[in-house]
Scaffold this motif. Structure first.
Motif, short mmCIF file in Angstrom:
data_model
loop_
_atom_site.label_atom_id
_atom_site.label_comp_id
_atom_site.label_asym_id
_atom_site.label_seq_id
_atom_site.Cartn_x
_atom_site.Cartn_y
_atom_site.Cartn_z
N ASP A 8 -45.83 5.80 21.40
CA ASP A 8 -45.02 5.75 22.61
C ASP A 8 -45.42 4.54 23.44
O ASP A 8 -46.05 4.66 24.48
CB ASP A 8 -45.18 7.05 23.40
CG ASP A 8 -44.19 7.18 24.54
OD1 ASP A 8 -43.25 6.36 24.60
OD2 ASP A 8 -44.36 8.09 25.36
N SER A 26 -34.92 7.99 22.62
CA SER A 26 -35.02 9.16 23.51
C SER A 26 -35.75 10.28 22.77
O SER A 26 -35.95 10.21 21.55
CB SER A 26 -33.62 9.64 23.89
OG SER A 26 -32.95 10.13 22.73
N LYS A 27 -36.12 11.33 23.49
CA LYS A 27 -36.78 12.47 22.84
C LYS A 27 -35.90 13.08 21.76
O LYS A 27 -36.38 13.46 20.69
CB LYS A 27 -37.17 13.53 23.88
CG LYS A 27 -38.33 13.11 24.73
CD LYS A 27 -38.75 14.20 25.69
CE LYS A 27 -39.91 13.70 26.53
NZ LYS A 27 -40.44 14.69 27.43
N GLU A 28 -34.61 13.18 22.03
CA GLU A 28 -33.68 13.73 21.05
C GLU A 28 -33.61 12.84 19.81
O GLU A 28 -33.60 13.32 18.68
CB GLU A 28 -32.27 13.89 21.65
CG GLU A 28 -32.19 14.88 22.80
CD GLU A 28 -32.71 14.33 24.13
OE1 GLU A 28 -32.72 13.09 24.35
OE2 GLU A 28 -33.12 15.16 24.96
N ARG A 29 -33.56 11.53 20.02
CA ARG A 29 -33.49 10.58 18.90
C ARG A 29 -34.78 10.61 18.10
O ARG A 29 -34.75 10.53 16.87
CB ARG A 29 -33.22 9.18 19.45
CG ARG A 29 -33.15 8.10 18.41
CD ARG A 29 -31.85 8.12 17.65
NE ARG A 29 -31.74 6.92 16.84
CZ ARG A 29 -31.27 6.89 15.62
NH1 ARG A 29 -30.79 7.97 15.07
NH2 ARG A 29 -31.21 5.77 14.93
N ARG A 60 -33.74 2.88 22.68
CA ARG A 60 -33.00 3.62 21.65
C ARG A 60 -33.78 4.83 21.14
O ARG A 60 -33.36 5.46 20.18
CB ARG A 60 -32.67 2.70 20.46
CG ARG A 60 -31.65 1.65 20.79
CD ARG A 60 -30.96 1.09 19.55
NE ARG A 60 -31.84 0.53 18.55
CZ ARG A 60 -32.09 -0.76 18.39
NH1 ARG A 60 -31.53 -1.65 19.19
NH2 ARG A 60 -32.88 -1.19 17.43
#
Length: 177
Positions: A118, A154-157, A152
Motif C-alpha cells: 500500500d 480501491s479496496k474493491e479492486r 486504480r
C-alpha cells in the motif's frame, strides 16, 4: 537456475493472460537473500501510466508486496533473520519499520492469502501479490504481483485482483509440478 528457466517458460502465458484480464502490470520475482529481483514483467499497453520497474532490478522484501508474500510463507526465525539483515528505512510514509507491526502484517497475509503493498515501496503505486511455493518444497523463492497506480486500486479492486492473482497462482503451480 533450471527451476528459474522452467518457471519463466511455464509462467509467461499466465502472466500475459493476467495482464490482459486486469489491464495492469504483472511481475514475477525471485528471492535473493533480503531482496526480490524482477525476473519477468508484462505491461498492458492499454494504460497510459507506466511503472518504472525493470527486469533485473531488486527491491527489499520487507516493504514490497512480493517480498511480504514470500516472507509470510517462512518460519518466524527466518523472517527475523531477514529483517535483521535488511536495512530497514521508511522509503515512504507508509513503509512498515516496526518489527511487531510487520509480524502482524504477515499474519494478516497468511489469513487472507495475499499481500498488499500500500504505497510502502513507492508513493502512488499499490500492488497485490502472492508467493509461488517451490513444488519441490522449501521456502518460497518466487512471487507474482499485479501493480497499478493507487488511483486504480480501491479496496474493491484490490479484492477483485486478489481473487484473480490467486487463481493464476494455482494455474501456474499445476503446470509447474
Amino acid at each position: 537456475m533450471l527451476d528459474q528457466i522452467d518457471l519463466l517458460s511455464i509462467a509467461k502465458p499466465y502472466l500475459k493472460d493476467l495482464s490482459e484480464k486486469t489491464g495492469e502490470t504483472v511481475h514475477l520475482v525471485e528471492r535473493e537473500e533480503i531482496n526480490a529481483i524482477y525476473i519477468d514483467k508484462v505491461e498492458n499497453s492499454a494504460n497510459a501510466i507506466r511503472l518504472v520497474s525493470k527486469i533485473g532490478k531488486s527491491i527489499p522484501l520487507y516493504c514490497s508486496g512480493v517480498g511480504k508474500a514470500m516472507l509470510s510463507g517462512m518460519d518466524e526465525n527466518t523472517v527475523k533473520k531477514i529483517w535483521e539483515k535488511s536495512r530497514i528505512i521508511a522509503l515512504t510514509e507508509h513503509t512498515i519499520t516496526d518489527y511487531d507491526v510487520f509480524v502482524k502484517e504477515l499474519e494478516q497475509i497468511r489469513t487472507r492469502g495475499y499481500a498488499i503493498d500500500d504505497e510502502e515501496n513507492e508513493i502512488g503505486v499499490r500492488c497485490v501479490a502472492v508467493s509461488l511455493p517451490n513444488p519441490k518444497g522449501g521456502k518460497p523463492l518466487y512471487a507474482l504481483s499485479i501493480s497499478a497506480p493507487g488511483i486504480r486500486m480501491s479496496k474493491e479492486r484490490i479484492k477483485e485482483l486478489a481473487d484473480m492473482i490467486q487463481n493464476t497462482r494455482e494455474e501456474i503451480l499445476k503446470a509447474w509440478r
